[in-house]
Design a protein around this motif. Sequence first.
Motif, PDB file in Angstrom:
ATOM      1  N   TRP A 141      35.972 -12.592 -28.656  1.00  0.00           N
ATOM      2  CA  TRP A 141      34.729 -13.332 -28.879  1.00  0.00           C
ATOM      3  C   TRP A 141      33.861 -13.226 -27.632  1.00  0.00           C
ATOM      4  O   TRP A 141      34.334 -13.467 -26.504  1.00  0.00           O
ATOM      5  CB  TRP A 141      35.020 -14.800 -29.185  1.00  0.00           C
ATOM      6  N   TYR A 142      32.595 -12.843 -27.856  1.00  0.00           N
ATOM      7  CA  TYR A 142      31.635 -12.659 -26.782  1.00  0.00           C
ATOM      8  C   TYR A 142      30.421 -13.558 -27.007  1.00  0.00           C
ATOM      9  O   TYR A 142      30.107 -13.951 -28.131  1.00  0.00           O
ATOM     10  CB  TYR A 142      31.117 -11.212 -26.760  1.00  0.00           C
ATOM     11  N   ARG A 143      29.702 -13.766 -25.902  1.00  0.00           N
ATOM     12  CA  ARG A 143      28.397 -14.397 -25.962  1.00  0.00           C
ATOM     13  C   ARG A 143      27.410 -13.438 -25.307  1.00  0.00           C
ATOM     14  O   ARG A 143      27.725 -12.814 -24.275  1.00  0.00           O
ATOM     15  CB  ARG A 143      28.424 -15.738 -25.207  1.00  0.00           C
ATOM     16  N   GLN A 144      26.224 -13.341 -25.910  1.00  0.00           N
ATOM     17  CA  GLN A 144      25.197 -12.458 -25.355  1.00  0.00           C
ATOM     18  C   GLN A 144      23.853 -13.169 -25.399  1.00  0.00           C
ATOM     19  O   GLN A 144      23.340 -13.456 -26.490  1.00  0.00           O
ATOM     20  CB  GLN A 144      25.123 -11.133 -26.120  1.00  0.00           C
ATOM     21  N   GLN A 145      23.291 -13.417 -24.238  1.00  0.00           N
ATOM     22  CA  GLN A 145      21.933 -13.955 -24.169  1.00  0.00           C
ATOM     23  C   GLN A 145      20.970 -12.808 -24.449  1.00  0.00           C
ATOM     24  O   GLN A 145      21.251 -11.652 -24.104  1.00  0.00           O
ATOM     25  CB  GLN A 145      21.662 -14.543 -22.783  1.00  0.00           C
ATOM     26  N   PRO A 146      19.823 -13.075 -25.068  1.00  0.00           N
ATOM     27  CA  PRO A 146      18.851 -12.008 -25.355  1.00  0.00           C
ATOM     28  C   PRO A 146      18.498 -11.221 -24.102  1.00  0.00           C
ATOM     29  O   PRO A 146      18.209 -11.790 -23.056  1.00  0.00           O
ATOM     30  CB  PRO A 146      17.648 -12.797 -25.888  1.00  0.00           C
ATOM     31  N   GLY A 147      18.583  -9.910 -24.203  1.00  0.00           N
ATOM     32  CA  GLY A 147      18.245  -9.041 -23.092  1.00  0.00           C
ATOM     33  C   GLY A 147      19.309  -8.942 -22.022  1.00  0.00           C
ATOM     34  O   GLY A 147      19.086  -8.301 -20.989  1.00  0.00           O
ATOM     35  N   GLN A 148      20.458  -9.567 -22.254  1.00  0.00           N
ATOM     36  CA  GLN A 148      21.525  -9.568 -21.250  1.00  0.00           C
ATOM     37  C   GLN A 148      22.739  -8.782 -21.738  1.00  0.00           C
ATOM     38  O   GLN A 148      22.794  -8.341 -22.891  1.00  0.00           O
ATOM     39  CB  GLN A 148      21.942 -11.008 -20.938  1.00  0.00           C
ATOM     40  N   SER A 149      23.704  -8.665 -20.841  1.00  0.00           N
ATOM     41  CA  SER A 149      24.944  -7.990 -21.194  1.00  0.00           C
ATOM     42  C   SER A 149      25.865  -8.955 -21.940  1.00  0.00           C
ATOM     43  O   SER A 149      25.505 -10.100 -22.202  1.00  0.00           O
ATOM     44  CB  SER A 149      25.619  -7.465 -19.932  1.00  0.00           C
ATOM     45  N   LEU A 150      27.039  -8.468 -22.262  1.00  0.00           N
ATOM     46  CA  LEU A 150      28.002  -9.271 -23.015  1.00  0.00           C
ATOM     47  C   LEU A 150      28.921 -10.018 -22.060  1.00  0.00           C
ATOM     48  O   LEU A 150      29.376  -9.466 -21.061  1.00  0.00           O
ATOM     49  CB  LEU A 150      28.839  -8.380 -23.929  1.00  0.00           C
ATOM     50  N   THR A 151      29.219 -11.258 -22.400  1.00  0.00           N
ATOM     51  CA  THR A 151      30.156 -12.079 -21.634  1.00  0.00           C
ATOM     52  C   THR A 151      31.332 -12.426 -22.531  1.00  0.00           C
ATOM     53  O   THR A 151      31.144 -13.027 -23.601  1.00  0.00           O
ATOM     54  CB  THR A 151      29.481 -13.367 -21.146  1.00  0.00           C
ATOM     55  N   LEU A 152      32.521 -12.069 -22.104  1.00  0.00           N
ATOM     56  CA  LEU A 152      33.716 -12.350 -22.899  1.00  0.00           C
ATOM     57  C   LEU A 152      34.058 -13.825 -22.811  1.00  0.00           C
ATOM     58  O   LEU A 152      34.176 -14.378 -21.710  1.00  0.00           O
ATOM     59  CB  LEU A 152      34.888 -11.501 -22.395  1.00  0.00           C
ATOM     60  N   ILE A 153      34.219 -14.455 -23.974  1.00  0.00           N
ATOM     61  CA  ILE A 153      34.630 -15.856 -24.027  1.00  0.00           C
ATOM     62  C   ILE A 153      36.152 -15.932 -24.026  1.00  0.00           C
ATOM     63  O   ILE A 153      36.755 -16.650 -23.227  1.00  0.00           O
ATOM     64  CB  ILE A 153      34.071 -16.542 -25.285  1.00  0.00           C
ATOM     65  N   ALA A 154      36.771 -15.210 -24.951  1.00  0.00           N
ATOM     66  CA  ALA A 154      38.220 -15.302 -25.096  1.00  0.00           C
ATOM     67  C   ALA A 154      38.748 -14.122 -25.896  1.00  0.00           C
ATOM     68  O   ALA A 154      38.013 -13.466 -26.630  1.00  0.00           O
ATOM     69  CB  ALA A 154      38.610 -16.606 -25.781  1.00  0.00           C
ATOM     70  N   THR A 155      40.029 -13.898 -25.736  1.00  0.00           N
ATOM     71  CA  THR A 155      40.776 -12.913 -26.518  1.00  0.00           C
ATOM     72  C   THR A 155      41.700 -13.666 -27.456  1.00  0.00           C
ATOM     73  O   THR A 155      42.413 -14.591 -27.031  1.00  0.00           O
ATOM     74  CB  THR A 155      41.613 -12.017 -25.583  1.00  0.00           C
ATOM     75  N   ALA A 156      41.686 -13.276 -28.720  1.00  0.00           N
ATOM     76  CA  ALA A 156      42.469 -13.981 -29.735  1.00  0.00           C
ATOM     77  C   ALA A 156      43.465 -13.030 -30.380  1.00  0.00           C
ATOM     78  O   ALA A 156      43.080 -12.094 -31.071  1.00  0.00           O
ATOM     79  CB  ALA A 156      41.542 -14.562 -30.809  1.00  0.00           C
ATOM     80  N   ASN A 157      44.735 -13.250 -30.129  1.00  0.00           N
ATOM     81  CA  ASN A 157      45.797 -12.481 -30.764  1.00  0.00           C
ATOM     82  C   ASN A 157      46.470 -13.342 -31.813  1.00  0.00           C
ATOM     83  O   ASN A 157      46.703 -14.535 -31.598  1.00  0.00           O
ATOM     84  CB  ASN A 157      46.827 -12.027 -29.726  1.00  0.00           C
ATOM     85  N   GLN A 158      46.792 -12.737 -32.937  1.00  0.00           N
ATOM     86  CA  GLN A 158      47.430 -13.490 -34.005  1.00  0.00           C
ATOM     87  C   GLN A 158      48.794 -13.975 -33.567  1.00  0.00           C
ATOM     88  O   GLN A 158      49.568 -13.204 -32.997  1.00  0.00           O
ATOM     89  CB  GLN A 158      47.542 -12.613 -35.261  1.00  0.00           C
ATOM     90  N   GLY A 159      49.061 -15.251 -33.824  1.00  0.00           N
ATOM     91  CA  GLY A 159      50.367 -15.814 -33.500  1.00  0.00           C
ATOM     92  C   GLY A 159      50.492 -16.368 -32.110  1.00  0.00           C
ATOM     93  O   GLY A 159      51.572 -16.843 -31.738  1.00  0.00           O
ATOM     94  N   SER A 160      49.427 -16.332 -31.340  1.00  0.00           N
ATOM     95  CA  SER A 160      49.486 -16.905 -29.996  1.00  0.00           C
ATOM     96  C   SER A 160      48.186 -17.625 -29.695  1.00  0.00           C
ATOM     97  O   SER A 160      47.177 -17.422 -30.376  1.00  0.00           O
ATOM     98  CB  SER A 160      49.776 -15.827 -28.948  1.00  0.00           C
ATOM     99  N   GLU A 161      48.211 -18.439 -28.652  1.00  0.00           N
ATOM    100  CA  GLU A 161      47.013 -19.154 -28.243  1.00  0.00           C
ATOM    101  C   GLU A 161      45.992 -18.158 -27.686  1.00  0.00           C
ATOM    102  O   GLU A 161      46.352 -17.163 -27.052  1.00  0.00           O
ATOM    103  CB  GLU A 161      47.348 -20.182 -27.162  1.00  0.00           C
ATOM    104  N   ALA A 162      44.747 -18.466 -27.888  1.00  0.00           N
ATOM    105  CA  ALA A 162      43.694 -17.613 -27.343  1.00  0.00           C
ATOM    106  C   ALA A 162      43.698 -17.699 -25.818  1.00  0.00           C
ATOM    107  O   ALA A 162      44.062 -18.733 -25.240  1.00  0.00           O
ATOM    108  CB  ALA A 162      42.335 -18.045 -27.893  1.00  0.00           C
ATOM    109  N   THR A 163      43.314 -16.609 -25.195  1.00  0.00           N
ATOM    110  CA  THR A 163      43.212 -16.552 -23.735  1.00  0.00           C
ATOM    111  C   THR A 163      41.746 -16.618 -23.353  1.00  0.00           C
ATOM    112  O   THR A 163      40.973 -15.731 -23.742  1.00  0.00           O
ATOM    113  CB  THR A 163      43.829 -15.247 -23.208  1.00  0.00           C
ATOM    114  N   TYR A 164      41.381 -17.635 -22.577  1.00  0.00           N
ATOM    115  CA  TYR A 164      39.987 -17.876 -22.247  1.00  0.00           C
ATOM    116  C   TYR A 164      39.628 -17.316 -20.880  1.00  0.00           C
ATOM    117  O   TYR A 164      40.440 -17.348 -19.943  1.00  0.00           O
ATOM    118  CB  TYR A 164      39.689 -19.382 -22.273  1.00  0.00           C
TER     119      TYR A 164
END
Lengths: 113, 110
Positions: A34-57
């Motif tokens: 999951w990423y967040r992107q402000q208009p005109g900006q690059s991508l910022t990673l919020i978290a990685t989500a793997n099935q069966g485990s807690e997301a890594t923020y």
Amino acid sequence: SAVISQKPSRDICQRGTSLTIQCQVDSQVTMMFWYRQQPGQSLTLIATANQGSEATYESGFVIDKFPISRPNLTFSTLTVSNMSPEDSSIYLCSVLGGTYEQYFGPGTRLTVT
Amino acid sequence: GQQVMQIPQYQHVQEGEDFTTYCNSSTTLSNIQWYKQRPGGHPVFLIQLVKSGEVKKQKRLTFQFGEAKKNSSLHITATQTTDVGTYFCAGEDSNYQLIWGAGTKLIIKP
């Protein structure tokens, strides 16, 4: 390549409320991002989500503000909680391809008033 | 932390002119990927470079990976209106996460 859909495509929300964004993939994938992107900006990673485990923020993002679910290998949700105008952004999900490239959903454009 | 610097931020070209964007990493990369994002769209994977000194071509696009695997470039020959968008490089870390450059926006002068 995977085909990814996101719901909603856009929303306007009031501050203090929460929005859940859905990401659906047409094939089973292990890693979703999951990423967040402000208009005109690059991508910022919020978290990685793997099935069966807690997301890594990533640094600066916490589970209480951005809870993520990953109930199976084709679906994930990201909730933006207790929203403020600073949360206005485009939210993108992506999946990891066979040679570690990423495929992105169309994004959810969120405006918080 | 690991960073990938990308320049320039914008490039204005006349249609038919060439375009180049450059990326530099603070550390050696396992690979580098390039993405294109059209206005209002989402990033779309273009290519991945893995080997030191690798050069790959896709029609008018030429991608290079430096010998030290710390820098990369994308060159577009004879730009067309369909090339408009923002081009991002992204270096992959050991957790399969991508470290994104800031992007270079290609603008075609009217």
